[in-house]
Design a protein around this motif. Structure first.
Motif, PDB file in Angstrom:
ATOM      1  N   ALA A 278      15.487   2.073  -2.148  1.00  0.00           N
ATOM      2  CA  ALA A 278      16.480   1.224  -1.482  1.00  0.00           C
ATOM      3  C   ALA A 278      16.331   1.276   0.032  1.00  0.00           C
ATOM      4  CB  ALA A 278      17.891   1.657  -1.897  1.00  0.00           C
ATOM      5  N   LEU A 279      16.154   2.476   0.588  1.00  0.00           N
ATOM      6  CA  LEU A 279      16.017   2.601   2.035  1.00  0.00           C
ATOM      7  C   LEU A 279      14.681   2.039   2.522  1.00  0.00           C
ATOM      8  CD1 LEU A 279      17.550   6.147   2.668  1.00  0.00           C
ATOM      9  CD2 LEU A 279      18.587   3.905   3.084  1.00  0.00           C
ATOM     10  N   PHE A 280      13.644   2.205   1.722  1.00  0.00           N
ATOM     11  CA  PHE A 280      12.326   1.669   2.090  1.00  0.00           C
ATOM     12  C   PHE A 280      12.421   0.169   2.343  1.00  0.00           C
ATOM     13  CE2 PHE A 280       8.249  -0.270   1.205  1.00  0.00           C
ATOM     14  CZ  PHE A 280       7.330   0.589   1.782  1.00  0.00           C
ATOM     15  N   PHE A 281      13.039  -0.555   1.400  1.00  0.00           N
ATOM     16  CA  PHE A 281      13.122  -2.003   1.550  1.00  0.00           C
ATOM     17  C   PHE A 281      14.159  -2.420   2.578  1.00  0.00           C
ATOM     18  CE2 PHE A 281      10.758  -1.888  -2.400  1.00  0.00           C
ATOM     19  CZ  PHE A 281       9.843  -2.902  -2.186  1.00  0.00           C
ATOM     20  N   THR A 282      15.148  -1.572   2.818  1.00  0.00           N
ATOM     21  CA  THR A 282      16.125  -1.888   3.860  1.00  0.00           C
ATOM     22  C   THR A 282      15.458  -1.901   5.224  1.00  0.00           C
ATOM     23  OG1 THR A 282      17.969  -0.936   2.606  1.00  0.00           O
ATOM     24  CG2 THR A 282      18.238  -1.103   5.005  1.00  0.00           C
ATOM     25  N   TYR A 283      14.715  -0.843   5.535  1.00  0.00           N
ATOM     26  CA  TYR A 283      14.134  -0.739   6.872  1.00  0.00           C
ATOM     27  C   TYR A 283      12.787  -1.434   6.999  1.00  0.00           C
ATOM     28  CZ  TYR A 283      17.991   2.359   7.738  1.00  0.00           C
ATOM     29  OH  TYR A 283      19.266   2.860   7.877  1.00  0.00           O
ATOM     30  N   ALA A 284      12.257  -1.957   5.891  1.00  0.00           N
ATOM     31  CA  ALA A 284      11.064  -2.798   5.975  1.00  0.00           C
ATOM     32  C   ALA A 284      11.434  -4.237   6.319  1.00  0.00           C
ATOM     33  CB  ALA A 284      10.295  -2.764   4.653  1.00  0.00           C
ATOM     34  N   ASP A 285      12.723  -4.545   6.270  1.00  0.00           N
ATOM     35  CA  ASP A 285      13.202  -5.900   6.556  1.00  0.00           C
ATOM     36  C   ASP A 285      13.474  -6.025   8.052  1.00  0.00           C
ATOM     37  OD1 ASP A 285      14.983  -8.221   6.854  1.00  0.00           O
ATOM     38  OD2 ASP A 285      15.058  -8.195   4.666  1.00  0.00           O
ATOM     39  N   ASP A 286      12.865  -7.007   8.702  1.00  0.00           N
ATOM     40  CA  ASP A 286      13.009  -7.130  10.156  1.00  0.00           C
ATOM     41  C   ASP A 286      14.432  -7.468  10.595  1.00  0.00           C
ATOM     42  OD1 ASP A 286      13.148  -9.795   9.429  1.00  0.00           O
ATOM     43  OD2 ASP A 286      11.253 -10.367  10.388  1.00  0.00           O
TER      44      ASP A 286
ATOM     45  N   VAL B 159      18.566   9.848  -8.506  1.00  0.00           N
ATOM     46  CA  VAL B 159      19.263   9.507  -7.266  1.00  0.00           C
ATOM     47  C   VAL B 159      18.289   9.496  -6.089  1.00  0.00           C
ATOM     48  CG1 VAL B 159      21.057  10.200  -5.626  1.00  0.00           C
ATOM     49  CG2 VAL B 159      21.479  10.407  -8.083  1.00  0.00           C
ATOM     50  N   ALA B 160      17.475  10.552  -5.981  1.00  0.00           N
ATOM     51  CA  ALA B 160      16.542  10.651  -4.854  1.00  0.00           C
ATOM     52  C   ALA B 160      15.514   9.529  -4.885  1.00  0.00           C
ATOM     53  CB  ALA B 160      15.849  12.009  -4.871  1.00  0.00           C
ATOM     54  N   GLY B 161      14.952   9.251  -6.056  1.00  0.00           N
ATOM     55  CA  GLY B 161      13.920   8.229  -6.157  1.00  0.00           C
ATOM     56  C   GLY B 161      14.438   6.841  -5.844  1.00  0.00           C
ATOM     57  N   MET B 162      15.604   6.486  -6.385  1.00  0.00           N
ATOM     58  CA  MET B 162      16.151   5.157  -6.128  1.00  0.00           C
ATOM     59  C   MET B 162      16.629   5.026  -4.692  1.00  0.00           C
ATOM     60  SD  MET B 162      15.479   3.591  -8.829  1.00  0.00           S
ATOM     61  CE  MET B 162      16.205   2.061  -8.242  1.00  0.00           C
ATOM     62  N   ARG B 163      17.096   6.131  -4.108  1.00  0.00           N
ATOM     63  CA  ARG B 163      17.509   6.082  -2.698  1.00  0.00           C
ATOM     64  C   ARG B 163      16.297   5.795  -1.802  1.00  0.00           C
ATOM     65  NH1 ARG B 163      18.070   9.704   1.672  1.00  0.00           N
ATOM     66  NH2 ARG B 163      19.812   9.131   3.058  1.00  0.00           N
ATOM     67  N   ILE B 164      15.165   6.419  -2.106  1.00  0.00           N
ATOM     68  CA  ILE B 164      13.948   6.167  -1.330  1.00  0.00           C
ATOM     69  C   ILE B 164      13.563   4.692  -1.412  1.00  0.00           C
ATOM     70  CG2 ILE B 164      11.450   6.573  -1.260  1.00  0.00           C
ATOM     71  CD1 ILE B 164      12.041   9.484  -2.039  1.00  0.00           C
TER      72      ILE B 164
ATOM     73  N   ARG C 128       0.836  -1.210   0.000  1.00  0.00           N
ATOM     74  CA  ARG C 128       0.000   0.000   0.000  1.00  0.00           C
ATOM     75  C   ARG C 128       0.864   1.251   0.000  1.00  0.00           C
ATOM     76  NH1 ARG C 128      -3.448  -2.505   3.918  1.00  0.00           N
ATOM     77  NH2 ARG C 128      -2.477  -1.235   5.539  1.00  0.00           N
ATOM     78  N   ALA C 129       1.930   1.237   0.794  1.00  0.00           N
ATOM     79  CA  ALA C 129       2.817   2.400   0.863  1.00  0.00           C
ATOM     80  C   ALA C 129       3.473   2.655  -0.484  1.00  0.00           C
ATOM     81  CB  ALA C 129       3.878   2.190   1.942  1.00  0.00           C
ATOM     82  N   LEU C 130       3.903   1.590  -1.155  1.00  0.00           N
ATOM     83  CA  LEU C 130       4.553   1.768  -2.445  1.00  0.00           C
ATOM     84  C   LEU C 130       3.572   2.200  -3.521  1.00  0.00           C
ATOM     85  CD1 LEU C 130       7.089  -1.177  -2.508  1.00  0.00           C
ATOM     86  CD2 LEU C 130       7.598   1.260  -2.506  1.00  0.00           C
TER      87      LEU C 130
ATOM     88  N   ALA D 293      17.844  -5.372  -4.136  1.00  0.00           N
ATOM     89  CA  ALA D 293      17.575  -5.225  -5.570  1.00  0.00           C
ATOM     90  C   ALA D 293      16.521  -6.219  -6.040  1.00  0.00           C
ATOM     91  CB  ALA D 293      18.867  -5.396  -6.360  1.00  0.00           C
ATOM     92  N   ARG D 294      16.632  -7.465  -5.612  1.00  0.00           N
ATOM     93  CA  ARG D 294      15.667  -8.475  -6.035  1.00  0.00           C
ATOM     94  C   ARG D 294      14.287  -8.219  -5.432  1.00  0.00           C
ATOM     95  NH1 ARG D 294      18.001 -14.430  -5.556  1.00  0.00           N
ATOM     96  NH2 ARG D 294      16.008 -14.807  -6.601  1.00  0.00           N
ATOM     97  N   ARG D 295      14.236  -7.661  -4.228  1.00  0.00           N
ATOM     98  CA  ARG D 295      12.940  -7.353  -3.616  1.00  0.00           C
ATOM     99  C   ARG D 295      12.248  -6.223  -4.363  1.00  0.00           C
ATOM    100  NH1 ARG D 295      13.262  -7.168   2.834  1.00  0.00           N
ATOM    101  NH2 ARG D 295      11.007  -7.203   2.537  1.00  0.00           N
ATOM    102  N   ILE D 296      13.023  -5.231  -4.789  1.00  0.00           N
ATOM    103  CA  ILE D 296      12.445  -4.144  -5.585  1.00  0.00           C
ATOM    104  C   ILE D 296      11.901  -4.701  -6.893  1.00  0.00           C
ATOM    105  CG2 ILE D 296      12.962  -2.042  -6.891  1.00  0.00           C
ATOM    106  CD1 ILE D 296      15.000  -1.325  -4.693  1.00  0.00           C
TER     107      ILE D 296
END
Length: 203
Positions: free
Chosen positions: A162-170, A155-160, A7-9, A91-94
């Motif tokens: 990458a960080l989104f999936f980083t901190y969504a991972d427990d 840069v800004a869009g891909m950084r968002i 939903r967030a994405l 990368a694979r999760r994106i």
């Protein structure tokens, strides 16, 4: 968690990934579709698993997934004690998540990856992003951030993402002091309607 993330994405996709750059990316699209096609060994090597297998991308090409992998390595650089982008499979999760989102976001990501890989010529370099070492990739990102609106948006869009999936991972939570959701599972309320119905029928 998966539903909330999707939903967030979707909201992110509706707002627009690369604001103000749709026309520029559309102009790049025809050439990018040809240039980004193909999967030489140099790209396969970037995404090869420890067991030697090469994962099959979901929405991206092998080359695009390789560029995204190299990019995530630099946007989420390895830190002692913190899981790396490779370990988290960012990368694979994106790539997989693009299956559930609007085609426009996929097109934006593909266009951005083309800019990262082949846009060095704007800064006087013919080297592809994937052909650079880590220091060179970091320098390319700095140059792009100081470049035009299209490059900064990439840069800004891909950084968002990458960080989104980083901190969504427990696996990252304990490293940032987050203990996880306050409620691990949903409990029925005290006045659960099914319990009341059973009580009434028994009475």
């Amino acid at each position: 968690m998966q539903e909330r993330r999707t939903r967030a994405l979707r909201a992110f996709s509706r707002r627009g990934f690369l604001l103000g750059t749709a026309g520029a990316l559309a102009a790049l699209g025809a050439g990018a579709a040809l240039v980004m096609r193909g999967d030489p060994e140099a790209y396969r090597a970037l995404i090869r698993e420890p067991d030697g297998t090469v994962p099959a991308p979901t929405r991206l090409s092998v080359k695009e997934l390789a560029v995204l992998t190299a990019l995530c390595d630099r946007l989420v650089p390895s830190t002692a004690g913190f899981p790396s982008a490779r370990e988290l499979g960012i990368a694979r999760r994106i790539d997989r998540e693009l299956m559930f989102l609007r085609d426009k976001l996929t097109d934006d990501v593909k266009g951005a990856l083309f800019v990262f890989e082949h846009g060095g010529i704007v800064h006087g370099s013919a080297s592809r992003f994937c052909a650079l070492d880590d220091a060179g990739r970091d320098q390319r990102l700095v140059e792009m951030w100081g470049g035009g609106a299209l490059e900064r948006s990439c840069v800004a869009g891909m950084r968002i993402l990458a960080l989104f999936f980083t901190y969504a991972d427990d696996r990252t939570w304990r490293h940032i002091g987050y203990a996880g959701p306050l409620v691990g599972h949903r409990s029925p309320p005290a006045a659960d309607s099914s319990a009341l119905a059973t009580a009434r029928s028994a009475g």
